[in-house]
Design an enzyme around this catalytic site. Structure first.
Site, PDB file in Angstrom:
ATOM      1  NE  ARG A 118      -3.861   0.586   1.944  1.00 52.67           N
ATOM      2  CZ  ARG A 118      -5.075   0.624   2.507  1.00 52.67           C
ATOM      3  NH1 ARG A 118      -5.290   1.383   3.569  1.00 52.67           N
ATOM      4  NH2 ARG A 118      -6.061  -0.088   2.010  1.00 52.67           N
ATOM      5  CG  HIS A 145      -8.470   0.027  -2.632  1.00 52.47           C
ATOM      6  ND1 HIS A 145      -7.653  -1.049  -2.359  1.00 52.47           N
ATOM      7  CD2 HIS A 145      -9.113   0.307  -1.466  1.00 52.47           C
ATOM      8  CE1 HIS A 145      -7.795  -1.387  -1.084  1.00 52.47           C
ATOM      9  NE2 HIS A 145      -8.674  -0.581  -0.521  1.00 52.47           N
ATOM     10  CD  GLN A 148     -12.992  -2.014  -0.738  1.00 51.71           C
ATOM     11  OE1 GLN A 148     -12.155  -1.898   0.141  1.00 51.71           O
ATOM     12  NE2 GLN A 148     -14.161  -2.568  -0.521  1.00 51.71           N
ATOM     13  CG  ASP A 236     -13.981   6.051  -0.525  1.00 49.40           C
ATOM     14  OD1 ASP A 236     -14.023   5.853   0.711  1.00 49.40           O
ATOM     15  OD2 ASP A 236     -12.919   5.996  -1.184  1.00 49.40           O
ATOM     16  CB  CYS A 277     -14.048   0.893   0.217  1.00 52.59           C
ATOM     17  SG  CYS A 277     -13.426   2.563   0.495  1.00 52.59           S
ATOM     18  NE  ARG A 305     -10.300  -5.459   0.497  1.00 53.50           N
ATOM     19  CZ  ARG A 305      -9.535  -4.439   0.928  1.00 53.50           C
ATOM     20  NH1 ARG A 305     -10.087  -3.386   1.492  1.00 53.50           N
ATOM     21  NH2 ARG A 305      -8.226  -4.440   0.742  1.00 53.50           N
TER      22      ARG A 305
HETATM   23  N1   CP Z   1     -11.217  -0.397   2.580  1.00 52.04           N
HETATM   24  C1   CP Z   1      -9.943  -0.443   2.988  1.00 52.04           C
HETATM   25  O1   CP Z   1      -9.005  -0.684   2.237  1.00 52.04           O
HETATM   26  O2   CP Z   1      -9.792  -0.222   4.326  1.00 52.04           O
HETATM   27  P1   CP Z   1      -8.417  -0.024   5.086  1.00 52.04           P
HETATM   28  O3   CP Z   1      -7.875   1.332   4.729  1.00 52.04           O
HETATM   29  O4   CP Z   1      -8.794  -0.113   6.541  1.00 52.04           O
HETATM   30  O5   CP Z   1      -7.465  -1.112   4.693  1.00 52.04           O
HETATM   31  N1  NVA Z   2     -10.318   6.625  -0.854  1.00 54.68           N
HETATM   32  C1  NVA Z   2      -9.862   6.140   0.427  1.00 54.68           C
HETATM   33  C2  NVA Z   2      -9.955   4.657   0.489  1.00 54.68           C
HETATM   34  C3  NVA Z   2      -9.547   4.043   1.806  1.00 54.68           C
HETATM   35  C4  NVA Z   2      -9.645   2.566   1.813  1.00 54.68           C
HETATM   36  C5  NVA Z   2      -8.436   6.589   0.657  1.00 54.68           C
HETATM   37  O1  NVA Z   2      -7.608   6.469  -0.242  1.00 54.68           O
HETATM   38  O2  NVA Z   2      -8.145   7.092   1.747  1.00 54.68           O
END
Ligand code: CP
Ligand code: NVA
Length: 320
Positions: A118, A145, A148, A236, A277, A305
């Site tokens: 990540r 993502h 997701q 989101d 998400c 997930r």
């Molecule tokens: N939806 C998601 O990826 O959540 P986290 O940021 O908690 O991993």
């Molecule tokens: N759009 C959000 C998703 C988190 C899972 C972010 O990038 O913070």
């Protein structure tokens, strides 16, 4: 250098195997493979025994941004498949102190069988993948993502049957998750209507790519137009991790008309499911009433997930 060492130098942990199967963007992967991954996830959820295919294997998870779901679902899922996990955050890797993604990839490929990353910049994960001899899985970047979306497709299908041909509506920021939805529309063949403020629309080249693949992706600034007849309404956070340095007030003002509330949901198909998400900012992009209401499947989505990523891991490791 001994012949044995040279062999290791040349082949890394992959032992001279074919190029690893990276899971970086849905657009990189064919529809049939993505379908297999989702179906494997559904099988895992039904309790069909996938065995211990990761026995003797280790996966490195690297988080340069915070995570609850991605981290825990990968850690638990890998262990359930018999594998081992090592988790690193940017505080405890040299990547966070300037070691290049290429060198990190070369080193980790000697120790582990797959890497989940990540990070912020897509160039970083691309560099890691280019130099890794083991599969690299995208655990979120500023622009995507994909893990997701595997869970989201699985969740829709669990509640409403095949997603192909259905209408999915997005309301809010054209962020990383929205951009993976665009790629998913092309790969899973659903219609996607995105309602965003003009300033926060997803990139035009991505829309053009999706349309070139035959995808039905529509853009609007009107959330009511987007949700009409939709069987899934998604939103989101208004402020993604990559936006944390910007003006909060400006974004809230821009995004307030896109809130997923009961009034907007009523304009969708009567049996529409609601997805997010998570993490959610209740009272901002989504109201409590909708998030906790009968159409919300957000916690199944979070659970999925765990299951869907088993499909991703097995595919990436050449085990499915
Ligand atoms: N939806 C998601 O990826 O959540 P986290 O940021 O908690 O991993
Ligand atoms: N759009 C959000 C998703 C988190 C899972 C972010 O990038 O913070």
């Amino acid at each position: 250098m001994s012949a044995a060492l040279k062999e290791v130098e040349l082949s890394g942990k992959s032992g001279g195997r074919a190029a690893p199967r990276h899971f970086l963007e849905l657009s990189d992967i064919d529809s049939g493979s993505l379908r297999r991954m989702v179906d494997l996830g559904a099988k895992a959820k039904r309790g069909e025994n996938l065995g211990q295919p990761l026995a003797g294997k280790t996966v490195a998870l690297i988080f340069e941004k915070p995570s609850t779901r991605t981290r825990v679902s990968f850690e638990v899922g890998i262990r359930q498949l018999g594998g081992h996990v090592t988790t690193l955050t940017s505080k405890d890797t040299q990547l966070g102190r300037g070691e290049t993604p290429a060198d990190t990839a070369r080193v980790l490929s000697r120790y582990v069988d797959a890497i989940v990353l990540r990070t912020d910049k897509v160039a970083k994960i691309r560099e890691l993948a280019e130099h890794a001899t083991v599969p690299v899985i995208n655990g979120l970047t500023d622009v995507s993502h994909p893990c997701q979306l595997m869970a989201d497709v699985m969740t829709f299908e669990e509640h409403r049957g095949p997603i192909a041909g259905q209408v999915v509506a997005w309301t809010g920021d054209g962020n990383n998750v929205a951009q993976s939805f665009i790629q998913a529309a092309a790969r899973f063949n659903f219609t996607l209507r995105l309602a965003t403020p003009p300033e926060l629309a997803p990139p035009t080249d991505l829309i053009a790519w999706a349309r070139s693949q035959g995808a039905n992706v529509e853009l609007t600034n009107d959330p009511y137009a987007a949700v009409k007849d939709a069987r899934c309404v998604v939103t989101d956070t208004w402020i993604s991790m990559s936006d944390e340095k910007g003006s909060i007030r400006t974004r809230h003002n821009l995004l307030a008309p896109y809130q997923l509330n009961q009034r907007l949901l009523k304009a969708a198909a009567p049996d529409a499911v609601v997805m997010h998400c998570l993490p959610a900012h209740r009272g901002e992009e989504i109201t409590d009433e909708v998030m906790d209401g009968p159409q919300s499947v957000v916690f199944d989505e979070a659970e999925n997930r765990l299951h869907a990523q088993k499909g991703v891991l097995l595919w990436a490791l050449g085990l499915a």
